[in-house]
Design an enzyme around this catalytic site. Sequence first.
Site, mmCIF file in Angstrom:
data_model
loop_
_atom_site.group_PDB
_atom_site.id
_atom_site.type_symbol
_atom_site.label_atom_id
_atom_site.label_comp_id
_atom_site.label_asym_id
_atom_site.label_seq_id
_atom_site.Cartn_x
_atom_site.Cartn_y
_atom_site.Cartn_z
ATOM 1 C CG ASP A 25 -42.791 33.353 60.381
ATOM 2 O OD1 ASP A 25 -41.864 34.184 60.432
ATOM 3 O OD2 ASP A 25 -43.914 33.604 59.889
ATOM 4 C CE LYS A 87 -37.425 38.759 60.687
ATOM 5 N NZ LYS A 87 -38.562 38.000 60.119
ATOM 6 C CD GLU A 186 -39.042 36.000 56.951
ATOM 7 O OE1 GLU A 186 -39.539 36.918 56.275
ATOM 8 O OE2 GLU A 186 -38.566 36.178 58.089
ATOM 9 C CG ASP A 208 -43.982 38.520 53.975
ATOM 10 O OD1 ASP A 208 -44.927 38.996 54.640
ATOM 11 O OD2 ASP A 208 -43.042 37.884 54.500
HETATM 12 P P1 ADP Z 1 -45.033 39.851 60.595
HETATM 13 O O1 ADP Z 1 -44.617 39.023 59.434
HETATM 14 O O2 ADP Z 1 -44.637 41.303 60.455
HETATM 15 O O3 ADP Z 1 -44.620 39.288 61.903
HETATM 16 P P2 ADP Z 1 -47.858 39.020 60.231
HETATM 17 O O4 ADP Z 1 -47.637 38.306 58.959
HETATM 18 O O5 ADP Z 1 -48.268 38.205 61.403
HETATM 19 O O6 ADP Z 1 -46.641 39.961 60.627
HETATM 20 O O7 ADP Z 1 -48.962 40.135 59.950
HETATM 21 C C1 ADP Z 1 -49.493 40.957 60.921
HETATM 22 C C2 ADP Z 1 -50.445 41.946 60.265
HETATM 23 O O8 ADP Z 1 -51.489 41.227 59.615
HETATM 24 C C3 ADP Z 1 -51.118 42.901 61.243
HETATM 25 O O9 ADP Z 1 -51.067 44.213 60.716
HETATM 26 C C4 ADP Z 1 -52.546 42.376 61.292
HETATM 27 O O10 ADP Z 1 -53.481 43.419 61.573
HETATM 28 C C5 ADP Z 1 -52.728 41.867 59.894
HETATM 29 N N1 ADP Z 1 -53.850 40.915 59.820
HETATM 30 C C6 ADP Z 1 -53.990 39.755 60.475
HETATM 31 N N2 ADP Z 1 -55.167 39.181 60.177
HETATM 32 C C7 ADP Z 1 -55.800 40.001 59.308
HETATM 33 C C8 ADP Z 1 -57.065 39.970 58.634
HETATM 34 N N3 ADP Z 1 -57.941 38.989 58.821
HETATM 35 N N4 ADP Z 1 -57.362 40.997 57.800
HETATM 36 C C9 ADP Z 1 -56.496 42.014 57.610
HETATM 37 N N5 ADP Z 1 -55.312 42.106 58.216
HETATM 38 C C10 ADP Z 1 -54.952 41.109 59.064
HETATM 39 MG MG MG Z 2 -43.727 37.525 58.390
#
Ligand code: ADP
Ligand code: MG
Length: 627
Positions: A25, A87, A186, A208
């Site tokens: 991913d 990205k 995705e 998402d």
């Molecule tokens: P991306 O797909 O953009 O790479 P992610 O799916 O990894 O990102 O998501 C990252 C976001 O998820 C960040 O804003 C992070 O603060 C939030 N996040 C991660 N864990 C938690 C949680 N336990 N509660 C709320 N938000 C969370």
């Molecule tokens: Mg993502």
Amino acid sequence: MPLLQISEPNQSAAPHQHRLAAGIDLGTTNSLIASVRSGIAETLPDARGVHLLPSIVHYQANQLPEVGVDAKTFAVQDPLNTIASVKRLMGRGLADVKMTGTQLPYDLVASAGGMPSIRTVAGELSPVQVSADILKALKQRAEDTLGGELTGVVITVPAYFDDAQRQATKDAAKLAGLQVLRLLNEPTAAAVAYGLDKQAEGIHAIYDLGGGTFDISILRLHRGVFEVMSTAGDSALGGDDIDREIALWMMQQAGIAEDAARSHIRELLDIARAAKESLSTQHSITLDVPLATGTRWQGEFTHEDLIKLADPLIQKTLVPCRRALRDAGISAEDISAVVLVGGSTRMPRVREKVESFFGRKPHVDIDPDKVVAIGAAIQADILAGNKPDNEMLLLDVTPLALGIETMGGLVEKIIPRNTPIPTARAQEFTTFKDGQTAMALHVVQGERDLVVDCRSLARFELRGIPPMVAGAARIRVTFQVDADGLLSVAAREEMTGVSSEITVKPSYGLQDNEITRMLQESIVNAEIDLKLRALREQQVEADRVVNALRSALQADGHVLLKREEFVNIAAALDELLSVANGTDIQAIKHAISKVDDLTKEYAARRMDHAIRQAMQGHTINEFTEKL
Ligand code: ADP
Ligand code: MG
């Protein structure tokens, strides 16, 4: 008949060594790598036991770049060489990137072909190179953990990624020394992780919400194929925005002025993010914020406070959700499963809002920030050939293009060669003649431009098209190759919904040597084909002009044209007819443009005439009243 060989249960007839494969991913904020081990798909941690790799790379002169958490620490002190959110730049021109108004803390410069480059101390780097560095780090992690070299990977991309963005992702993988088994959408990966592909047919919504982006995808599972019905989203909405709201609230509470905060905004945002994440499992926490004066401010931050700050942002995600449903032509009740993806969907409030919007409990059993990588790993395991034969359904590709015959005996390719199956693609066609009520569809396979050089697979008809002027009807032709390699073709007139369908069996029973021959011929004949295609297109155009002009002359030529004009146009029409079916492309072009020139005035008069007729017997007031 030879004796049947009997193999052990649960072992394929030709057992081979387990091939190491992984799913990746490659996210805007975080990236992950996962693999199937002892039958279970799981994400792989780094040496410190951390699974998420921040998608950040820090470059230094004459040194290997740092990736992930190590790179993140440089965001404040060395922003120009610390590259995040790359990205967003993949497969995009500099102009597109500027237009999206994305604020990036590093320097973008134009390189060859208007593509953006990033200026760093390690030189000007393309987004592909930066992505490759993230992929290299993941590859290293996988090979350390799995103890061997990866044979192939499945990398996920957003469903809305276009060809250029997908190609850029593949290039990055190549640069990282990875063999891409397939790029996977995705949302599809998330659906696969939950095994939705094994269930009955249905429509699924994948919600998402990541760090900086929001995507909603509506997928339809039909005969083992995931079709993307619609996608929508907001490329500037995510958990980061919630962090910003919390940081502003903290500044207010602690009495920090905006200019005083500027120097340590990063630190405030980090505190805000940590607080937000804690409140996904706790009711309240104590904030501890450093002040410029050297003292600290402490205060309570509760789940209610968070809801007040986050609600407007969560509400904003429902707008694209509504749009996606509308674009797919369905309502929330038609959805049979909702899947949550992205770290921000860990927030209980997000889950609540999504549940009430779709009217059903979303799937949350798999970590929402790992679900995409896990689905990709399951797919990679199958594609690498680690499953018994009956589960290797997704392995094939189309060996030659599949297409449809269009006017002039030309082929319009709908599914290109080498497309992994199952797959589904659609394209719109229209009628050629005024009042045409039926359409003959001829399905062909091959790489050549002319129907006669391709293999004919099937013919069928679509009847009951309402009579319209040529070019007004919209006929959507969908090609679908299912997991068993069966091709079905459906045609549907969009206004009335009349449709017709055929299944071709077997879809491509060509022998290997036949495929090789057809490919070779297509290379040898490429130039000839190009010329022939151009000629056929002109012939078709000539035909269209002749038809249109004839019916116009018949209808009102004698009323609207002076005798001399009529004679001149008729002569030009005769001249066009005499060359229309010949091979002199220039002569056809010339004759068409002569007709065009001579009939401009006539066309204008016809328009006037039509308007005047429509207004006859009415007063001008009637028309203005309606406006
Ligand atoms: P991306 O797909 O953009 O790479 P992610 O799916 O990894 O990102 O998501 C990252 C976001 O998820 C960040 O804003 C992070 O603060 C939030 N996040 C991660 N864990 C938690 C949680 N336990 N509660 C709320 N938000 C969370
Ligand atoms: Mg993502």
